[in-house]
Enzyme design. Structure first.
Site, PDB file in Angstrom:
ATOM      1  N   HIS C 191     -48.500  -8.492 -49.152  1.00 31.24           N
ATOM      2  CA  HIS C 191     -47.282  -7.677 -49.070  1.00 31.24           C
ATOM      3  C   HIS C 191     -47.467  -6.664 -47.954  1.00 31.24           C
ATOM      4  O   HIS C 191     -48.522  -6.033 -47.856  1.00 31.24           O
ATOM      5  CB  HIS C 191     -46.990  -6.979 -50.404  1.00 31.24           C
ATOM      6  CG  HIS C 191     -45.704  -6.204 -50.358  1.00 31.24           C
ATOM      7  ND1 HIS C 191     -44.479  -6.829 -50.361  1.00 31.24           N
ATOM      8  CD2 HIS C 191     -45.449  -4.885 -50.269  1.00 31.24           C
ATOM      9  CE1 HIS C 191     -43.522  -5.910 -50.286  1.00 31.24           C
ATOM     10  NE2 HIS C 191     -44.093  -4.717 -50.232  1.00 31.24           N
ATOM     11  N   GLY C 200     -41.008  -4.681 -52.699  1.00 29.23           N
ATOM     12  CA  GLY C 200     -39.723  -5.328 -52.433  1.00 29.23           C
ATOM     13  C   GLY C 200     -39.458  -5.576 -50.961  1.00 29.23           C
ATOM     14  O   GLY C 200     -40.380  -5.579 -50.144  1.00 29.23           O
ATOM     15  N   LEU C 226     -42.406  -8.633 -59.519  1.00 34.10           N
ATOM     16  CA  LEU C 226     -42.514  -8.678 -58.058  1.00 34.10           C
ATOM     17  C   LEU C 226     -43.436  -7.575 -57.502  1.00 34.10           C
ATOM     18  O   LEU C 226     -43.245  -6.394 -57.795  1.00 34.10           O
ATOM     19  CB  LEU C 226     -41.123  -8.537 -57.432  1.00 34.10           C
ATOM     20  CG  LEU C 226     -41.064  -8.723 -55.911  1.00 34.10           C
ATOM     21  CD1 LEU C 226     -41.395 -10.151 -55.517  1.00 34.10           C
ATOM     22  CD2 LEU C 226     -39.699  -8.311 -55.377  1.00 34.10           C
ATOM     23  N   ASP C 227     -44.420  -7.971 -56.692  1.00 32.60           N
ATOM     24  CA  ASP C 227     -45.321  -7.037 -55.998  1.00 32.60           C
ATOM     25  C   ASP C 227     -46.080  -6.115 -56.954  1.00 32.60           C
ATOM     26  O   ASP C 227     -46.490  -5.016 -56.581  1.00 32.60           O
ATOM     27  CB  ASP C 227     -44.546  -6.177 -54.973  1.00 32.60           C
ATOM     28  CG  ASP C 227     -43.902  -7.030 -53.887  1.00 32.60           C
ATOM     29  OD1 ASP C 227     -44.466  -8.088 -53.572  1.00 32.60           O
ATOM     30  OD2 ASP C 227     -42.844  -6.640 -53.371  1.00 32.60           O
ATOM     31  N   ALA C 228     -46.260  -6.581 -58.190  1.00 29.58           N
ATOM     32  CA  ALA C 228     -46.919  -5.731 -59.180  1.00 29.58           C
ATOM     33  C   ALA C 228     -48.198  -6.365 -59.734  1.00 29.58           C
ATOM     34  O   ALA C 228     -48.788  -5.862 -60.681  1.00 29.58           O
ATOM     35  CB  ALA C 228     -45.958  -5.416 -60.318  1.00 29.58           C
TER      36      ALA C 228
END
Lengths: 283, 283, 283, 283
Positions: C191, C200, C226-228
């Site tokens: 990311h 995000g 998401l992205d976690a």
């Protein structure tokens, strides 16, 4: 019509005012200005990006008036570059591929605004990468007896293709004075140490031996004294007792390629000036 | 009862199993284990934190059995420390105050788990800081004729206060062999460069002269060869052509104090071992 | 015969002793041991590299005895890997090439010890790079109506080639639960922000808007949120008011490729374990 | 007579030429110039250091002509500072001492070119440090009922001592709008996270929970929205699974004090400008 002007001259009061006034009078819009005064040497440096109306801008006339109005009275050394003219770079390699891959993938994706007419190598190991990227590859082998002849071949190629500057992407030969004299402050090398520590051969082995906790890489312009030219860019990474020499080399590769590519990009954008064996790196 | 054990010995199969088995048999709970093998020298290093039931733990008996069961058969050099016993450190300073302030403010707020019986200086400039923090200050001046006598005074003080290790917090005298021999790998110095670059005097001036883009600081154990002892910790910060030597010095001060304090904290936590002029720094 | 063993289990006294004793008894030489105790969760983690005599080592027998002697009594989850067996990775890409180039050039030069049976993309833009490196390229386009079908195609390919883990090298589609469930903690994403900041879409734009002075990149295992997912590796670089969003993106590319490749190398070397949505990264 | 001029105005062609021409005409020598154009907002920023002959320089006359010749026609907001006039800073603290020690030791050694008329705290814990450094300490306690009254006391002190800007050195109270309105972009806070990640309370706990591999600190100007003001300076340090929350806090302290002191020094040197909730930081 975007232009970049680089200036250096003895420092005195009024230079910025004179130059910016001149640009303004010629209809130019200054997009960016960065200047520096070396207080010890009393030298003034400036980099100016200006935009002119293409329809009315007369390059030769501008140069002539700049010379008579500014460069002569202020004893300037200066150069003017059109942003539309890409510098032409030659890449020299030997057997290591990481810097070459990094440069070529940036070139291929349009990040590196230069032309690369060819790659020269004293070995054939990386020819396939040149082919991958469709760039002419010239194999010019070196031996004790052929050194002078090989360098003559290199120089012929460089001249024939109007090369502006050279990138030594982990090129494992010492570049001789004849080439350096033709390309002063125009040959960029990557040295795999944090100079001036560990100049010369096998810096990772020397760093390991000394037990340092940080290793580095240094890109610099090549001068006759080995690894002693003006430094353009440096970066470092941490190491520990747990790392072997092989680990140093692997971690170092990532530094080398990034530090070399950063230096090449600075050079291509005309953001470097050299004075007294040091660089001014404009922002 | 928390203990830290440090071991080094020739590498061989089965050491970890033998030591952890011994601790387990003695009722100890291993809280933390870190080990390292120097493959070149074939030497094994280990640091173990273990917790024992205070009511039943017999320190002398434990040491005796450890010696006969482990250290003799495996040819270990080893030491055992009780976490409740704080190491005693002496600070040597001259005129610069930033490292002294950094150490004392950490000490004062309980971050630095050591005792500081006194500060020694060859000048009086920092006496007021010692007073601020209520720590005895001994002024032992140096002159060419008094050097030997001054060192004798230092040694007397160190012995009288049972000092375990010495921190040179920008102490501007070269420590002589007689002191180093008494405190081998127990004198921590901060050098204001990224060693081995710019060893010796005036490193910021040398770095400025060379035009480096990164400067550093190095904490190391003092050995007889100047600035060549085992490195404990290093850190760096970026500089540019726009920085003067005074800027280098100011940026460097921030590195020096942090890098020295980190090294002192590692030493105090017994996380350092020295071998072949290099350090093993346990995690 | 070199092996890597990964273990986690409820913490209790004596585990290290029991495991190292077992390895020793089975004729193994422990080359490396790193352990960690999560004090909050009271969980023990260990990674062991051991060398066994190939002529006498019986893998299935070893596994059976390990299970009965250790993993059952200590309630371990564990895995054993032969270093000679390379993990098989699939690469997913879209249109950005820098991470792909970085991975493939490392693979090509033998630095990345994995097999790459194929590359999947929802676009054709990078097919030529797959061809440069002679790796099969599967174009599986996505549309709103074809999403489910496309994912089925992906899964079929992954299973057919016995893929062990997946690398999303700037893959611009959200991976659905069906794929994540098949590859839990085995899908590595990059990311382009310093998570959890700017999760995000369009993180560089958000970072520019906020006026941060440092930007970052984060590699993590993909989870449904998401992205976690668990973070494997992060790195940062400085920016200033003088940088445009385009500059952020260009500087970020260098971070992304290095941070992703580091994470992939850690995974390939079995140096990562996941617990409670966090990673343990062994040294 | 050394002066620093800060300017911002709508961008247009010819500003640099006009300003530098004016300075030159007034007999000033430009020592340093840095400028920036925010392309999105079309705003021009400039910082100029100039040297004038003290015997002939008439400050009020200069200001008047600057206004009529430059600031009015170009719609500039501008300020002129004499380097000989030190800005006056108040320090607000609560119970943590590391930032206070760092600021005061820099002040004490002449590194921080400001005046510190007093320290305010809502607790008495750090009074002894104020005494160590011989700086007046005002204890203004806060309670739910006394908040408004306490702030009134603060403001009275600030006005009485002609304070130019305020440093919140880990001050654990939220500053209310009435104070912010009096000191817009003149209150510097240190937040112990890499903003915008982990704004608000207990950022180290949140960072630990998320399993990040890097933690940070951020100095920023205080605005009404909590931890959302213009960022002046940020820095980071690496952490791992092996670090506890206590380790995060200890490592963070070193970041906090350095990042806050850097921001204070930038402000004192008038190297910061604020626009659209972002900073321009001059070199």
């Amino acid at each position: 019509m975007k232009t970049t002007i680089l200036i250096h001259c003895p420092d005195q009061s009024g230079i910025i005012s004179a130059v910016t006034g001149f640009i303004h009078k010629k209809g130019g819009n200054i997009i960016y200005l960065d200047q520096h005064v070396d207080k010890e040497a009393d030298v003034f440096f400036m980099r100016l990006e200006s935009d002119f109306d293409s329809s009315s801008f007369d390059l030769e006339k501008f140069k002539g008036e700049f010379a008579s109005t500014l460069s002569q009275p202020y004893h300037m050394e200066w150069s003017l570059h059109l942003d539309s003219v890409l510098p032409r770079m030659a890449i020299f390699v030997s057997k290591y591929n990481h810097c070459l891959y990094d440069l070529l993938s940036r070139y291929h994706s349009g990040e590196l605004k230069a032309e690369i007419p060819f790659i020269i190598s004293n070995h054939r190991e990386l020819e396939h990468i040149a082919q991958q990227f469709d760039i002419p590859f010239h194999h010019i082998p070196f031996s004790k007896t052929s050194k002078q002849n090989a360098e003559k071949q290199q120089l012929t190629l460089l001249k024939a293709h109007k090369i502006d500057f050279i990138v030594l992407a982990r090129y494992m030969q010492i570049v001789s004075a004849s080439l350096i004299d033709e390309y002063p402050n125009k040959i960029i090398n990557i040295h795999h140490s944090f100079l001036p520590a560990f100049a010369g051969a096998k810096p990772y082995h020397a760093a390991f031996e000394r037990g340092v906790k940080i290793i580095g890489a240094t890109s610099h312009y090549v001068t006759e004294e080995l690894d002693a030219g003006p430094i353009i860019e440096q970066d470092v990474t941490t190491v520990s007792h747990a790392h072997t020499i092989q680990d140093f080399i692997a971690k170092g590769r990532d530094l080398e390629k990034i530090v070399l590519s950063r230096a090449v990009k600075l050079h291509v954008k005309r953001k470097t000036m050299v004075y007294n064996n040091k660089t001014v790196i404009f922002s």
